[in-house]
Structure formats: structure tokens, C-alpha cells
Design an enzyme around this catalytic site. Structure first.
Site, PDB file in Angstrom:
ATOM      1  N   GLY A  58       0.758  -1.230   0.000  1.00  0.00           N
ATOM      2  CA  GLY A  58       0.000   0.000   0.000  1.00  0.00           C
ATOM      3  C   GLY A  58       0.793   1.287   0.000  1.00  0.00           C
ATOM      4  N   HIS A  76      -5.359  -2.034  -0.997  1.00  0.00           N
ATOM      5  CA  HIS A  76      -5.435  -2.956  -2.122  1.00  0.00           C
ATOM      6  C   HIS A  76      -4.594  -4.188  -1.836  1.00  0.00           C
ATOM      7  CE1 HIS A  76      -2.123  -0.170  -2.963  1.00  0.00           C
ATOM      8  NE2 HIS A  76      -1.561  -1.101  -3.707  1.00  0.00           N
ATOM      9  N   HIS A  95      -2.600  -7.282  -3.491  1.00  0.00           N
ATOM     10  CA  HIS A  95      -1.966  -7.798  -4.698  1.00  0.00           C
ATOM     11  C   HIS A  95      -2.149  -9.320  -4.683  1.00  0.00           C
ATOM     12  CE1 HIS A  95       0.480  -4.156  -5.717  1.00  0.00           C
ATOM     13  NE2 HIS A  95       0.336  -3.934  -4.419  1.00  0.00           N
TER      14      HIS A  95
END
Length: 149
Positions: free
Chosen positions: A86, A93, A95
Site C-alpha cells: 500500500g 489494495h 496484490h
């Protein structure tokens, strides 16, 4: 706080979506570490992991798991990896990427020169596997966010 992810979700910036529901979306990163690298992003503008509710984190993780399984099927990867950093965008978010070893978990080899056609093809592979796994209701009808508006 309006971030680049907020703009992608709103369709102001194109995105290669593989998942969309009421709480989150998932789309291709423009700097993949491996083919098929996706981001799971809440629709709510939550800045970082530690600010998210437990319920939201549980949902994001469940979506990441479904995408990870799709990536494993699409690329034959032995693992699906989940990274939460982040630092590059102040919008939570996750990954999610197919991984073959721990070297797949570093950001420094991320590629920023991947042709659009390759990013499209990778996203389509994930979409196909998600559909095959019964997640068709969460796959947007079009690949790009501009097409979703």
C-alpha cells in the site's frame, strides 16, 4: 481522499476488471510482477489495511482467494500469493498473483512496459477461470471500466 483507484472504480480511468461486487472490485495492475497480477480494491476509500473493518478484510480475502485459484488454474502456478503493502497508492489494495517461488514476491521486478494486449489477455484468462469456477455473477460484462459506465 480521491485516489487513482477511486477513479478506476468510477470509470474515469480505464481498468481491466475481473471482479465486481457491492464491496470491492479486482482489476489488472499496470505494473505486474508476474502475468495475471491483479489488485483487489474496496470500493470504500479505506487508506490502509489497519483501518479496514474485519468484515471488509474477510470479504477482500475471500475474493483474493477466488482470484488466486483462477490464477493457479490459468498459469499452472503452484501457489497464489497475496501481498499487502500500500505504499504506492493510499487506498487499501491486495496484490494477488500466481507465484512459483519467493522471488515472485518482490516488487522491484515489476514490469511497466507490458503491452496492453498482454494485459488484456492475462485479465481474460483470469475472467475465464473465474467463470469456470462458478463466479460468473461477479465478472463484469466488459473488460474495461470505461465500458462499465
Amino acid at each position: 481522499m480521491s485516489t487513482v483507484f477511486t477513479k478506476i472504480i468510477a470509470g474515469e480511468i480505464p481498468g481491466r476488471f475481473v471482479w465486481a461486487d457491492d464491496e470491492c472490485v479486482a482489476f489488472s495492475t499496470i505494473a505486474p510482477i508476474t502475468d495475471g497480477h491483479m489488485l483487489v480494491v474496496p470500493r470504500a476509500e479505506v487508506e490502509q489495511l489497519t483501518e479496514a473493518s474485519d468484515e471488509l478484510l474477510a470479504h477482500l480475502t475471500a475474493v483474493a482467494k477466488a482470484i488466486g485459484r483462477a490464477q493457479q488454474a490459468a498459469w499452472g502456478a503452484p501457489r497464489a500469493a497475496l501481498l499487502v503493502a500500500g505504499f504506492e497508492v493510499p487506498h487499501l489494495h491486495l496484490h494477488v498473483l500466481p507465484a512459483w517461488d519467493e522471488s515472485s514476491l518482490r516488487f522491484d521486478p515489476a514490469r511497466t512496459d507490458v503491452p496492453a494486449e498482454e494485459l488484456d489477455a492475462a485479465a481474460e484468462k483470469v475472467r475465464e477461470q473465474l467463470h469456470a469456477a462458478g463466479h460468473g455473477a461477479h465478472i463484469p460484462p466488459r473488460l474495461h471500466s470505461a465500458d462499465l459506465a
